[in-house]
Design an enzyme around this catalytic site. Sequence first.
Site, PDB file in Angstrom:
ATOM      1  N   ARG A 190     -16.367 -25.322 -21.402  1.00 57.33           N
ATOM      2  CA  ARG A 190     -17.531 -24.808 -20.676  1.00 57.33           C
ATOM      3  C   ARG A 190     -18.803 -24.963 -21.496  1.00 57.33           C
ATOM      4  O   ARG A 190     -18.951 -24.338 -22.521  1.00 57.33           O
ATOM      5  CB  ARG A 190     -17.322 -23.333 -20.308  1.00 57.33           C
ATOM      6  CG  ARG A 190     -16.216 -23.179 -19.308  1.00 57.33           C
ATOM      7  CD  ARG A 190     -16.033 -21.772 -18.809  1.00 57.33           C
ATOM      8  NE  ARG A 190     -15.145 -21.857 -17.648  1.00 57.33           N
ATOM      9  CZ  ARG A 190     -15.241 -21.101 -16.571  1.00 57.33           C
ATOM     10  NH1 ARG A 190     -16.160 -20.186 -16.491  1.00 57.33           N
ATOM     11  NH2 ARG A 190     -14.412 -21.273 -15.575  1.00 57.33           N
TER      12      ARG A 190
ATOM     13  N   ASN B  52     -27.076 -18.407  -7.499  1.00 59.70           N
ATOM     14  CA  ASN B  52     -26.594 -17.357  -6.594  1.00 59.70           C
ATOM     15  C   ASN B  52     -27.741 -16.460  -6.134  1.00 59.70           C
ATOM     16  O   ASN B  52     -27.520 -15.510  -5.395  1.00 59.70           O
ATOM     17  CB  ASN B  52     -25.520 -16.511  -7.273  1.00 59.70           C
ATOM     18  CG  ASN B  52     -24.163 -17.193  -7.246  1.00 59.70           C
ATOM     19  OD1 ASN B  52     -23.947 -18.121  -6.458  1.00 59.70           O
ATOM     20  ND2 ASN B  52     -23.258 -16.756  -8.088  1.00 59.70           N
TER      21      ASN B  52
ATOM     22  N   SER C 241      -3.365  -8.034  -1.223  1.00 58.26           N
ATOM     23  CA  SER C 241      -4.520  -8.664  -1.849  1.00 58.26           C
ATOM     24  C   SER C 241      -4.580 -10.141  -1.455  1.00 58.26           C
ATOM     25  O   SER C 241      -3.601 -10.878  -1.611  1.00 58.26           O
ATOM     26  CB  SER C 241      -4.363  -8.512  -3.377  1.00 58.26           C
ATOM     27  OG  SER C 241      -5.356  -9.217  -4.071  1.00 58.26           O
TER      28      SER C 241
ATOM     29  N   HIS D 167     -11.427 -12.401  -5.954  1.00 57.35           N
ATOM     30  CA  HIS D 167     -12.157 -12.558  -7.216  1.00 57.35           C
ATOM     31  C   HIS D 167     -11.438 -11.837  -8.355  1.00 57.35           C
ATOM     32  O   HIS D 167     -10.796 -10.808  -8.151  1.00 57.35           O
ATOM     33  CB  HIS D 167     -13.556 -11.957  -7.030  1.00 57.35           C
ATOM     34  CG  HIS D 167     -14.506 -12.223  -8.151  1.00 57.35           C
ATOM     35  ND1 HIS D 167     -14.791 -11.301  -9.126  1.00 57.35           N
ATOM     36  CD2 HIS D 167     -15.247 -13.321  -8.432  1.00 57.35           C
ATOM     37  CE1 HIS D 167     -15.678 -11.811  -9.966  1.00 57.35           C
ATOM     38  NE2 HIS D 167     -15.978 -13.035  -9.564  1.00 57.35           N
TER      39      HIS D 167
ATOM     40  N   GLU E 238     -12.215 -10.183   0.610  1.00 55.14           N
ATOM     41  CA  GLU E 238     -13.644 -10.487   0.601  1.00 55.14           C
ATOM     42  C   GLU E 238     -14.066 -10.893   2.014  1.00 55.14           C
ATOM     43  O   GLU E 238     -13.219 -11.163   2.864  1.00 55.14           O
ATOM     44  CB  GLU E 238     -13.942 -11.650  -0.370  1.00 55.14           C
ATOM     45  CG  GLU E 238     -13.508 -11.373  -1.803  1.00 55.14           C
ATOM     46  CD  GLU E 238     -13.773 -12.544  -2.758  1.00 55.14           C
ATOM     47  OE1 GLU E 238     -14.664 -13.378  -2.475  1.00 55.14           O
ATOM     48  OE2 GLU E 238     -13.095 -12.615  -3.792  1.00 55.14           O
TER      49      GLU E 238
ATOM     50  N   SER F 176     -16.644 -17.475  -2.044  1.00 58.09           N
ATOM     51  CA  SER F 176     -17.768 -18.276  -2.528  1.00 58.09           C
ATOM     52  C   SER F 176     -17.385 -19.663  -3.017  1.00 58.09           C
ATOM     53  O   SER F 176     -18.251 -20.481  -3.271  1.00 58.09           O
ATOM     54  CB  SER F 176     -18.473 -17.539  -3.652  1.00 58.09           C
ATOM     55  OG  SER F 176     -17.673 -17.549  -4.802  1.00 58.09           O
TER      56      SER F 176
ATOM     57  N   ASP G 270     -14.995  -6.721  -0.364  1.00 54.05           N
ATOM     58  CA  ASP G 270     -16.008  -7.252  -1.278  1.00 54.05           C
ATOM     59  C   ASP G 270     -16.956  -8.121  -0.452  1.00 54.05           C
ATOM     60  O   ASP G 270     -16.555  -9.161   0.068  1.00 54.05           O
ATOM     61  CB  ASP G 270     -15.291  -8.060  -2.377  1.00 54.05           C
ATOM     62  CG  ASP G 270     -16.229  -8.793  -3.329  1.00 54.05           C
ATOM     63  OD1 ASP G 270     -17.244  -9.340  -2.867  1.00 54.05           O
ATOM     64  OD2 ASP G 270     -15.911  -8.858  -4.533  1.00 54.05           O
TER      65      ASP G 270
ATOM     66  N   HIS H  30     -20.882 -11.963  -1.640  1.00 60.22           N
ATOM     67  CA  HIS H  30     -21.562 -13.194  -1.227  1.00 60.22           C
ATOM     68  C   HIS H  30     -22.085 -13.111   0.204  1.00 60.22           C
ATOM     69  O   HIS H  30     -22.344 -14.133   0.832  1.00 60.22           O
ATOM     70  CB  HIS H  30     -20.636 -14.403  -1.394  1.00 60.22           C
ATOM     71  CG  HIS H  30     -20.392 -14.711  -2.828  1.00 60.22           C
ATOM     72  ND1 HIS H  30     -21.282 -15.420  -3.605  1.00 60.22           N
ATOM     73  CD2 HIS H  30     -19.385 -14.343  -3.650  1.00 60.22           C
ATOM     74  CE1 HIS H  30     -20.823 -15.497  -4.843  1.00 60.22           C
ATOM     75  NE2 HIS H  30     -19.674 -14.858  -4.896  1.00 60.22           N
TER      76      HIS H  30
ATOM     77  N   LYS I  83     -26.890 -11.136  -6.486  1.00 58.35           N
ATOM     78  CA  LYS I  83     -26.856 -12.449  -5.848  1.00 58.35           C
ATOM     79  C   LYS I  83     -28.014 -12.527  -4.849  1.00 58.35           C
ATOM     80  O   LYS I  83     -29.144 -12.708  -5.271  1.00 58.35           O
ATOM     81  CB  LYS I  83     -25.456 -12.738  -5.330  1.00 58.35           C
ATOM     82  CG  LYS I  83     -24.541 -12.999  -6.557  1.00 58.35           C
ATOM     83  CD  LYS I  83     -23.073 -13.121  -6.343  1.00 58.35           C
ATOM     84  CE  LYS I  83     -22.376 -13.290  -7.708  1.00 58.35           C
ATOM     85  NZ  LYS I  83     -20.925 -13.177  -7.656  1.00 58.35           N
TER      86      LYS I  83
ATOM     87  N   THR J 212     -24.116   3.357 -19.663  1.00 60.74           N
ATOM     88  CA  THR J 212     -25.508   3.695 -19.374  1.00 60.74           C
ATOM     89  C   THR J 212     -25.892   3.288 -17.956  1.00 60.74           C
ATOM     90  O   THR J 212     -25.483   2.229 -17.475  1.00 60.74           O
ATOM     91  CB  THR J 212     -26.414   3.006 -20.420  1.00 60.74           C
ATOM     92  OG1 THR J 212     -26.037   3.485 -21.712  1.00 60.74           O
ATOM     93  CG2 THR J 212     -27.883   3.306 -20.183  1.00 60.74           C
TER      94      THR J 212
ATOM     95  N   THR K  31     -11.558 -21.084 -12.308  1.00 60.25           N
ATOM     96  CA  THR K  31     -12.261 -20.534 -11.139  1.00 60.25           C
ATOM     97  C   THR K  31     -11.636 -21.054  -9.844  1.00 60.25           C
ATOM     98  O   THR K  31     -11.523 -20.328  -8.859  1.00 60.25           O
ATOM     99  CB  THR K  31     -13.761 -20.892 -11.210  1.00 60.25           C
ATOM    100  OG1 THR K  31     -14.251 -20.502 -12.501  1.00 60.25           O
ATOM    101  CG2 THR K  31     -14.557 -20.175 -10.149  1.00 60.25           C
TER     102      THR K  31
END
Length: 405
Positions: free
Chosen positions: A22, A54, A137, A142, A186, A190, A215, A218, A249, A279, A364
């Site tokens: 990568r 995105n 699932s 993702h 989802e 994507s 989800d 996208h 996105k 935080t 991916t």
Amino acid sequence: MHKFLQKCDDALAEISAQGRYRRFVALEKLAESFPYYRVTMEGRTRDILVWSTNDYLAMGTHPEVVEAAVEAARRYGAGAGGTRNIAGSSPLHVALEEELADLHGKDAALLFTSGYVSNQASLTAILNALPDWHVFSDAQNHNSMIVGIKGGKSATVHVFKHNDMADLERLLAAAPADAPKIIVFESVYSMDGDIAPLAEICDLADKYNALTYLDEVHAVGMYGPQGGGVSERDGVQSRITIIEGTLAKAYGCHGGYITGDFKVLDYIRSVAAGFIFTTALPPPTVAAALASIRHLRAHDARRKALFDRAETLKRKFREAGLPVMDSTSHIVPLMIGDAAKATEVSMRLIREFGMYATPINYPTVARGTERLRFTPGPKHTDEMMDELVKALVQILEPARQTQGA
Ligand SMILES: *Cc1c(COP(=O)(O)O)cnc(C)c1O
């Protein structure tokens, strides 16, 4: 050498040999000229036309959004200064959560550091609330959801074939009738650019008494009359237990969230480690996201422009004989089928044509389905598309002739 360092060397050599090392291209996003980014490569600085952001609707550089961030930074400072519990919860955070709940037609919303964390932390919290969940699932889910599901200590996981309702029903029917069940999926996927049949999944959830976790990362900002996602477009918001989304996105900012019933969210707020021990989002980011969501709820034209641009690029790719994949969404994937080649096409696009599209490689997507992913937005003109098509035809055509020979 320590064993671990040796392992790093070996693994990196193998990744490189497979052509999937990568390399992050340092792309300097320019608010003034988006989607042109400044790139310095091989000693040369140029403005490159980026095709794979995105920031789908160019909201990250929208003047109202940028101004909201600047004003909040001046007024509240750069960071939240604490977790939500330790002085980090401002009226801005509360206002953003109220806006998100309203957008999705839910009682409540909960902000997280990112969409990734919202999925991981929420699913793990849900699945550890009761013993012996059965999770259904989608095979293309993702990584953030997969990791969240793995956090469930006693859950049994059933992976159903991607968007395959017969397979989902078969698995639901085979699970113990009285076990707690949840379907995790989802809306817009994507990488292939296809969309789940939400109403059918809700029907199965009703039939087998399962909860639903969706989800919409996208889809939020882009689908539905106010950008509430595919669940808003399809009129099924009230049938989904939890709708998850990102502010990073189409909203062009940063952060993730879930929305749902007050009691469920109050529980997750009280137990999810990834919510409690970090935080709160910085005020400039929260203010920018709020401005972006409000703008997109009120301006449907930007969404229309997005879909017009995506359909135009798909048509131009098809007409040029380029291997565009079937997509029912705003995402335009071009099948390459080989990691080294996808990387090479991407590099040639930059070097020879001043354009950039990300190569999408394993892990991916599956090996053999490596691709380039194009996400044209409201600012990509027909002329830019014609240039892109010309470049891709020049790069890909010789390879097609070689294959035929
Ligand atoms: C990008 C992505 C996420 C993570 O969202 P971030 O806000 O970038 O962390 C979650 N789910 C899907 C499907 C995604 O593509």
